[in-house]
Design a protein around this motif. Sequence first.
Motif, PDB file in Angstrom:
ATOM      1  N   GLY A 117      59.883  60.094  54.886  1.00 54.93           N
ATOM      2  CA  GLY A 117      59.572  58.787  54.324  1.00 54.93           C
ATOM      3  C   GLY A 117      60.090  57.655  55.184  1.00 54.93           C
TER       4      GLY A 117
ATOM      5  N   ALA B  32      57.811  57.441  58.214  1.00 54.81           N
ATOM      6  CA  ALA B  32      56.521  56.850  57.861  1.00 54.81           C
ATOM      7  C   ALA B  32      56.612  55.345  57.647  1.00 54.81           C
TER       8      ALA B  32
ATOM      9  N   GLY C 225      51.252  57.594  53.719  1.00 56.34           N
ATOM     10  CA  GLY C 225      50.861  58.298  54.925  1.00 56.34           C
ATOM     11  C   GLY C 225      51.636  59.569  55.167  1.00 56.34           C
ATOM     12  N   VAL C 226      52.305  60.090  54.135  1.00 59.27           N
ATOM     13  CA  VAL C 226      53.032  61.348  54.251  1.00 59.27           C
ATOM     14  C   VAL C 226      52.266  62.431  53.499  1.00 59.27           C
ATOM     15  N   SER C 227      51.871  63.487  54.172  1.00 60.22           N
ATOM     16  CA  SER C 227      51.360  64.644  53.427  1.00 60.22           C
ATOM     17  C   SER C 227      52.264  65.825  53.737  1.00 60.22           C
ATOM     18  N   VAL C 228      52.257  66.808  52.856  1.00 63.62           N
ATOM     19  CA  VAL C 228      53.328  67.796  52.819  1.00 63.62           C
ATOM     20  C   VAL C 228      52.746  69.203  52.823  1.00 63.62           C
TER      21      VAL C 228
ATOM     22  N   VAL D  51      56.414  54.098  61.751  1.00 61.41           N
ATOM     23  CA  VAL D  51      55.227  54.267  62.595  1.00 61.41           C
ATOM     24  C   VAL D  51      54.009  54.567  61.716  1.00 61.41           C
ATOM     25  N   GLY D  52      52.818  54.292  62.235  1.00 60.98           N
ATOM     26  CA  GLY D  52      51.580  54.550  61.495  1.00 60.98           C
ATOM     27  C   GLY D  52      50.859  55.797  61.949  1.00 60.98           C
ATOM     28  N   VAL D  53      51.551  56.664  62.668  1.00 60.40           N
ATOM     29  CA  VAL D  53      50.954  57.912  63.154  1.00 60.40           C
ATOM     30  C   VAL D  53      50.732  58.870  61.986  1.00 60.40           C
ATOM     31  N   PRO D  54      49.602  59.596  61.958  1.00 60.06           N
ATOM     32  CA  PRO D  54      49.439  60.613  60.902  1.00 60.06           C
ATOM     33  C   PRO D  54      50.628  61.554  60.879  1.00 60.06           C
ATOM     34  N   LEU D  55      51.164  61.810  59.685  1.00 55.92           N
ATOM     35  CA  LEU D  55      52.465  62.478  59.580  1.00 55.92           C
ATOM     36  C   LEU D  55      52.385  63.641  58.592  1.00 55.92           C
ATOM     37  N   ILE D  56      52.822  64.805  59.026  1.00 55.85           N
ATOM     38  CA  ILE D  56      52.901  65.973  58.141  1.00 55.85           C
ATOM     39  C   ILE D  56      54.373  66.288  57.944  1.00 55.85           C
TER      40      ILE D  56
END
Lengths: 228, 228, 228, 228, 228, 228, 228, 228
Positions: free
Chosen positions: B162, B165, B201-204, B168-173
């Motif tokens: 978190g 995120a 923008g956080v997926s898990v 930065v705005g980079v796609p984040l896993i």
Amino acid sequence: VTESPIADVGGFARLDVDRLARTGDPEVVLADGKTPEQTAAVLRRLSSSHPERAVLATRCDEATRALCRDALDGAAVDDVGRTVTVGTLPEPAGLVVVVAAGTSDLPVAAEAMTTVGVFGARAELVADVGVAGLHRLLAERDHIAAADAVIVVAGMDGALPGVVAGLVGVPLIAVPTSVGYGASFGGIAALLTMLNACAPGVSVVNIDNGFGAAVSAARIARRAAKPL
Amino acid sequence: VTESPIADVGGFARLDVDRLARTGDPEVVLADGKTPEQTAAVLRRLSSSHPERAVLATRCDEATRALCRDALDGAAVDDVGRTVTVGTLPEPAGLVVVVAAGTSDLPVAAEAMTTVGVFGARAELVADVGVAGLHRLLAERDHIAAADAVIVVAGMDGALPGVVAGLVGVPLIAVPTSVGYGASFGGIAALLTMLNACAPGVSVVNIDNGFGAAVSAARIARRAAKPL
Amino acid sequence: VTESPIADVGGFARLDVDRLARTGDPEVVLADGKTPEQTAAVLRRLSSSHPERAVLATRCDEATRALCRDALDGAAVDDVGRTVTVGTLPEPAGLVVVVAAGTSDLPVAAEAMTTVGVFGARAELVADVGVAGLHRLLAERDHIAAADAVIVVAGMDGALPGVVAGLVGVPLIAVPTSVGYGASFGGIAALLTMLNACAPGVSVVNIDNGFGAAVSAARIARRAAKPL
Amino acid sequence: VTESPIADVGGFARLDVDRLARTGDPEVVLADGKTPEQTAAVLRRLSSSHPERAVLATRCDEATRALCRDALDGAAVDDVGRTVTVGTLPEPAGLVVVVAAGTSDLPVAAEAMTTVGVFGARAELVADVGVAGLHRLLAERDHIAAADAVIVVAGMDGALPGVVAGLVGVPLIAVPTSVGYGASFGGIAALLTMLNACAPGVSVVNIDNGFGAAVSAARIARRAAKPL
Amino acid sequence: VTESPIADVGGFARLDVDRLARTGDPEVVLADGKTPEQTAAVLRRLSSSHPERAVLATRCDEATRALCRDALDGAAVDDVGRTVTVGTLPEPAGLVVVVAAGTSDLPVAAEAMTTVGVFGARAELVADVGVAGLHRLLAERDHIAAADAVIVVAGMDGALPGVVAGLVGVPLIAVPTSVGYGASFGGIAALLTMLNACAPGVSVVNIDNGFGAAVSAARIARRAAKPL
Amino acid sequence: VTESPIADVGGFARLDVDRLARTGDPEVVLADGKTPEQTAAVLRRLSSSHPERAVLATRCDEATRALCRDALDGAAVDDVGRTVTVGTLPEPAGLVVVVAAGTSDLPVAAEAMTTVGVFGARAELVADVGVAGLHRLLAERDHIAAADAVIVVAGMDGALPGVVAGLVGVPLIAVPTSVGYGASFGGIAALLTMLNACAPGVSVVNIDNGFGAAVSAARIARRAAKPL
Amino acid sequence: VTESPIADVGGFARLDVDRLARTGDPEVVLADGKTPEQTAAVLRRLSSSHPERAVLATRCDEATRALCRDALDGAAVDDVGRTVTVGTLPEPAGLVVVVAAGTSDLPVAAEAMTTVGVFGARAELVADVGVAGLHRLLAERDHIAAADAVIVVAGMDGALPGVVAGLVGVPLIAVPTSVGYGASFGGIAALLTMLNACAPGVSVVNIDNGFGAAVSAARIARRAAKPL
Amino acid sequence: VTESPIADVGGFARLDVDRLARTGDPEVVLADGKTPEQTAAVLRRLSSSHPERAVLATRCDEATRALCRDALDGAAVDDVGRTVTVGTLPEPAGLVVVVAAGTSDLPVAAEAMTTVGVFGARAELVADVGVAGLHRLLAERDHIAAADAVIVVAGMDGALPGVVAGLVGVPLIAVPTSVGYGASFGGIAALLTMLNACAPGVSVVNIDNGFGAAVSAARIARRAAKPL
């Protein structure tokens, strides 16, 4: 038609009038589960037992707050924090900074701030400094570091207390709130985050328990200001 | 004495040889729940089906790794990430930065890094930047911001994704790990924190599932590098 | 009667006006836990900070939507997805396909679709393709495979994302919904299913969090369409 | 030194010799929690009570299987499914197809297949047809549709039974397995998925309970083959 | 003011008109999460697709039932079981006995009984035979033993299915209900009891899912009455 | 055979050498999840960074303790509390009383006592005063009331902290332990009890986290003894 | 190398020698979490404090039992129930019947039976009368009805206590055991079943807590036999 | 429009008229889940079956209490405990003391007190003696010690029963209540505390189940007063 066996009892509550002597602070009324009349009656009795110390009721619903506003002379009612205070606040000793992650956490922060005052310390608020925008928190770092105790209130991911504990060495009480949805499970997610905080020095109270955090924080701050 | 009815079956597994055509990547072997011999056999068959693409087995215990080291020509064995890779890695396209909160999260990060390579992207590691000492993370902010996708691995309070995120705005896993004790509940606390991250923008993925995060991240990075 | 200590605070919120610079997208308002007036005020301020980028509020209840419809010029209100958008949408880059398992999952899908647009990608809907009738999904396979990112929304058993991930190699974000009863536990069953999906390449967001999935998917799609 | 009060009891178990008359099938021994000697003794007594019907012990550990192999004439021991069978199987009536999602689910499938035989039906296996590669399952659709009852065994996401139930109208018993890691919680994720299956006609048994599923399926198949 | 993106979609639902061919039974409408108008519309369309087979909607709230009563010719509405049936029931084949533990379990039993009829079997009710007074159940033993399939509905401790399964060998589907308080956890206690039933031959459906149990039971009974 | 990608990294850890400046206390090593060699190496480096302040490692298994005893000059090893301390303890300021409910809680109490010393306060132990025999606790009431902070360690029902908080007004940190069986759920029961303590002024740390409680308590005690 | 701070304490335990006077029964040793030497030492001291009353240790592992057998004169060791008793049992007053559902529940039943004797009542066992074969239980109905108190021990579905409570009006204590697998969750399923028993008059103790049930039952039986 | 299949059933309930003979006490009506008319009808029928023994309904909502007040001659209605009693109470034998921790626990205590009377014992109340102020409880110690059975009702931390059990040896039934918030989880915290009580002799009933505790306690008290 018979009456409830409870109605035969002389009273519904036994006041713990000895608590001030034992712990240094008078009993507080948890209004939840009491009728407005019961809450007002207990406040009045506590107030007359401790005329020199303000007394407090927490978790007061709208009806209770309305009744207390009308029926109790000099009652201070906070509709955000849902508290009722009766009597003169003690002279504050020591500073507690209350840090709230987001706007929705303000009711719990308000309960904490009022309680800090009733328990004899001074409270200052730092609001809306969630970890999604760290610069807001970093700008308040020195403010927080100057406190004698800090309360950090956060819902959703509950990450704020651990981040604050990495920035300052002030004794810190974390309060998870029920703010969130889905897998926040009414505050469980935030509670677990706080219990597992990587930075040491974080202790935690029940979900939405701004009151409990404030009691601990005020006692810490008072001792720091004027050691026994 | 009779035999198991299962023993009558010609084989224990049906390879999904069509998966490369459907999804762009070949099947991977989950060694957990398979004997070392089964894992080695499936790797060998997958490798001969896809001689031009490296094949991968994850969650290989010590015996499986030992057997693969001996029995499979050119097997690359990672004892930290517990993976076995057979065949030539694809030319990498796109960059995945793998951020690990603490030393104990490195095995999951290693699984992710190897998988990123097998799935066709380049992986770089940023280690030991937990939120208890924010300056370590802030120093790596530009490194992370330059990635096409970022994987953040954390146990205990799971607060790191978190915070990243929010920077930065980079796609984040995010990958929760089972690192922790008591109320970390084997990674549940970190999982819940990540699902409730305040920054969007956080997926898990599943607890300790560095592999799954890497598949998603590599696919994102590949597309960003050379759009279809 | 005293006032809430919170009322002394100059404002209830600190806008993160720097977020656009850090992450490429402006802050979004979570209306849950805010009064309609607070939500409208924040939207107005965000909009004036970012006149060139549309701003968004999610989880707006009926009163909030009514107020925004009346008070905010050019507000786009979606009663299904419960969103309010103010300002001009960016030119879309990249395609996100939103797949919804059943009719009851449409509100979450609608929140995702609106968010995809606000975050700069194009959204297309594939509705009512649950796994109980696979032919409906198989007929849309090529449509989904053509996307730059796919969001799969499902309640009850939550099985759809894993099946889609076995059919296409597109980066996939799964959204469990609270649709269901009994042992669906308000979306926990679907959440667990998605976290344990057999097919690799599934990452998951919080229950009913169409917004969060859309932020990730739009960022992936934008990069795939025009690499940085 | 005194003895255990239990040791004074004449025996450790009361056989339910009447069960065959009440339910049509004899009692089965759950070896878990019994010593190898106890299991062997109960099998011997049950077998002599029902010389015309095979008797079964399930969940036999290695020591129990070894003892039974040595001590019980004509014992059929299955090391995969961990069962011991003594006596002649009944003439099978009706067909049960056992569908297993992955290789790791085979031990539970084996327990089910043996039990189906002991309870008087015929069992056939369809293995490794998980939903990540649907074509493998679709190729077996007619095989499954021809059954009188179907058992579907799956771990991890547990999605397979719901997909099968959308393809055929055969009575279906789902068995979640403890295969998986992290948020599979030892089979809970799969169990919940199955209880929430979108396609109707799925009923579920305990985690890893291939035995229980087989009792139900065999009874269904027997009735379908030769109605009472 | 813009419209919801969902509103642009031609329709909110894709009927699975092929399901009758695949599984032998038409699709059923889960009214939960649909508007009354949506439910009525889907019923009307399903009914015109299958004029020869009755169609069913379950979990219909009061508004939906009222609308269907008014708007659908020949609709059979059950206010206890909250179902709406349209069209002629098939000729019943096979007997399903529905056993309900207590008075509060009757709504779930009613849903099951209506569903059994729609799916082509005959249903009979045995009510209020909880385990606290075993003689009531023992008096119905032969009635239950004569069924082709039995559904047992119970809340609170959920002990009834296991006791019934010890008395008869009929295929048995157990339905936990949300009846209870405190540590019944909305039916979880009953669900767990049933999954752990000592007597073999018990399979279980979701909490309050009388519908799902009935689909399984009717299919079993139909096959027993007239084997395919 | 290739090497782990992690092995390419120059180091496995980034020391937070700035923490002493930020928080007043140096970093502590959590040995769990580290090899004995890693723990010893970090201790050595921390010690050379802070030669004037003792450094600490917690949760050291037997191998780690043995290595530290051999390899680190002047290491103080506690086999009960599983800690290793290197360097000179600071002059203690303020008193922390550690109250342990039972004999099995002593390891957690020992970890707390050592940590209190490393963090600069004096620790005294009050052992085996569980609530089943209140007189034992009441006899120690004045001892506890004289402390600047109190830590209460308890497993099983976790009732002790709430009782202590009713007797004294000293700031109190409660530590639930994993002592217990069955429905103690590895310390969850005690954790919940403490979070719900009726007496105000109880804050709680993670299960078995004597270290974390001690950091908070020592900071409170130091401030009370010599206010900043 | 320093020593543990705990080692400085004069003793590891404070005996509650007053408990016999307060409650009528001496303290009992929970050996779990104690070394064999600690358990033996406490038993010896308790025995010398109460030479006229037998003293008891429960949950003794093999090493503890071996040491007590060797080191304590006249120790009665039960390897099934894992208890050690020292001293002469009181003359029994009143009858406790211990009912065990299955063979695997016997260790818990044994612990209960020994404890009943130490606490002054007579214990009789009724074993293997699970609800899957009701006739076994019905045959013992009069035996159970003649008791002054009854303990019912059951794992898996935990249904037996509710059935017994429907047959007799004797005060009944239910003991869930950890016997079972999968969704029995180590005894949670049985615990919940018992807490939700339909028949009134069932109270419950912790999972596997035969000791606690016996203390309650013996006190009830003693009072029934010779009222105070 | 058809009728519910349940409506065809002659009656909604089977009275267990034999229960008085089997257990010594007549059946009681759980009004939850029944209509007011159903509850009144069952009370009337039970009362005419047992004209010599009072009959009881529990968990009566306001409508049910109003109907019973009007429609049942001589009905005793308790609005606090939500009970309705019809008929003459038996002559009490033995004393049950009901101890309530706080004011909010009084409704559960009232249900218990009424039930004790209906089941033939005498009830006395000790209210508001929570552990936060121990002296209130200690002052009642001899009162409690004089009882034949004691019921302890507590919410929040649920610590009171364990403390009482350390003070007296009277058979004790603990009732957790749903009083509390946050991590009290509707009474789960109190339930777990009581199941893990350190003092032996505590058995527990379901959350808020004052009725069940009273049935057990009255049976214990009756036997102590006049042994069978």
